[in-house]
Design an enzyme around this catalytic site. Structure first.
Site, PDB file in Angstrom:
ATOM      1  N   HIS A   1      40.443  33.712  31.905  1.00 46.08           N
ATOM      2  CA  HIS A   1      39.685  32.630  32.519  1.00 46.08           C
ATOM      3  C   HIS A   1      38.191  32.922  32.407  1.00 46.08           C
ATOM      4  CE1 HIS A   1      40.321  35.617  35.703  1.00 46.08           C
ATOM      5  NE2 HIS A   1      39.195  35.189  36.258  1.00 46.08           N
TER       6      HIS A   1
ATOM      7  N   HIS B   1      37.943  36.631  30.383  1.00 44.48           N
ATOM      8  CA  HIS B   1      38.443  37.908  30.898  1.00 44.48           C
ATOM      9  C   HIS B   1      39.704  37.663  31.717  1.00 44.48           C
ATOM     10  CE1 HIS B   1      36.259  36.266  34.335  1.00 44.48           C
ATOM     11  NE2 HIS B   1      36.925  37.107  35.115  1.00 44.48           N
TER      12      HIS B   1
ATOM     13  N   ARG C   1      38.607  33.400  46.980  1.00 43.47           N
ATOM     14  CA  ARG C   1      39.625  34.023  46.116  1.00 43.47           C
ATOM     15  C   ARG C   1      40.559  34.920  46.913  1.00 43.47           C
ATOM     16  NH1 ARG C   1      37.467  37.695  41.418  1.00 43.47           N
ATOM     17  NH2 ARG C   1      36.780  38.963  43.195  1.00 43.47           N
TER      18      ARG C   1
ATOM     19  N   ASP D   1      41.404  39.627  35.269  1.00 46.48           N
ATOM     20  CA  ASP D   1      40.873  40.495  36.319  1.00 46.48           C
ATOM     21  C   ASP D   1      41.569  41.848  36.389  1.00 46.48           C
ATOM     22  OD1 ASP D   1      39.057  38.541  37.282  1.00 46.48           O
ATOM     23  OD2 ASP D   1      40.665  37.570  38.408  1.00 46.48           O
TER      24      ASP D   1
END
Length: 275
Positions: free
Chosen positions: A251, A112, A265, A114
């Site tokens: 990723h 996917h 993150r 983000d």
């Protein structure tokens, strides 16, 4: 001469022919000179994902300062979930903890990119290992430059100009629904290369196609992205940091590991992707 000397110490060592580079000569508290910022941002667009070894014990404030080399930070990324809200109450916002966000349940173990249900998805993301797994649990990236360029000219011509509806239909853990329409193929503004912009978590259907046509084309592209020639993999260690350009990569996490898996993150604000 000082700026030139600073830039000569920055080295990009390609990790694979298609994607990824290990970066040498950049310190954790690097001064954000225009020359360094330009070199790192151009390198990010060229290689898709950059890997840094910044030393153990990277604090959140240090990571945020480092992340600013790549753009304007997003205050909070993405979708509201029960686990994210619980983490925020504990003062651990931005921490991806596999104990609270199981990789399969949260679909992070699928390819996917983000935020594509948003009109302005993140431009880039930064992950730093806080408590890496004892064994396994790495992360993989795929080049969407390579995925597009590997298609025949017939498929490229078919995809150029198509629009895709992205949404949260496959993510029931998300509290707020979101949908947006983006081109199936986008052009990176720095490299000028085209990239496939379809992913298996958020891309729901092609517009102006029948349901059966759209489903068949989606399934083909989801499998196409899995080609190992497009991939690079990273094993997390204390102080390891990865920075990736969201628009030209996908990723996924590897959901096989022992011990804890905690990564922090930060995301960089983006604009609307364009063809």
């Amino acid at each position: 001469m000082a700026a030139a000397a600073t830039l000569t110490k920055i080295r990009f060592e390609k990790a694979t022919p298609a994607i990824g580079a290990r970066v040498q000569g950049v310190a954790l508290d690097e001064t954000a000179t225009p020359e360094i910022v330009q070199a790192l941002r151009e390198g990010l667009h060229e290689h898709g994902v950059l890997f840094f070894e910044l030393g153990e014990g990277v604090e959140e404030a240090q990571q945020r300062n480092f992340a600013r080399l790549f753009g304007e930070l997003e205050p909070v990324y993405g979708f509201s979930t029960e686990q994210q809200e619980a983490q925020a109450k504990r003062g651990s916002g931005g921490l991806i903890d596999a104990d609270f966000q199981p990789l399969k349940e949260y679909r992070t173990a699928q390819w996917h990119t983000d935020g594509t249900p948003f009109e302005r998805p993140p431009q880039a993301a930064i992950l730093t290992a806080v408590e890496p797994p004892e064994l396994g649990g790495g992360t993989m990236w795929a080049s969407m430059y390579a995925a597009y360029e590997d298609l025949s000219s017939h498929f490229q011509n078919l995809l150029d100009g198509l629009q895709v509806l992205h949404g949260t239909m496959r993510t029931p853990f998300v509290r707020e629904r979101a949908q947006s329409i983006h081109p199936a193929v986008i052009r990176d503004p720095v490299t000028g290369r085209k990239a496939l912009y379809v992913n298996s978590v958020y891309s729901e259907r092609f517009l102006d196609m029948s349901e059966s046509e759209s489903d068949a084309l989606m399934r083909f592209l989801f499998e196409h992205v899995k080609s190992p020639e497009f991939h690079v993999a990273l094993t997390w260690r204390p102080g390891t940091t990865a920075v990736w350009e969201e628009r030209v990569t996908q990723h996924r996490a590897i959901d096989a590991f022992t011990g804890k898996r905690k990564l922090r993150r930060i995301t960089i604000k983006g604009d609307k992707p364009s063809a």
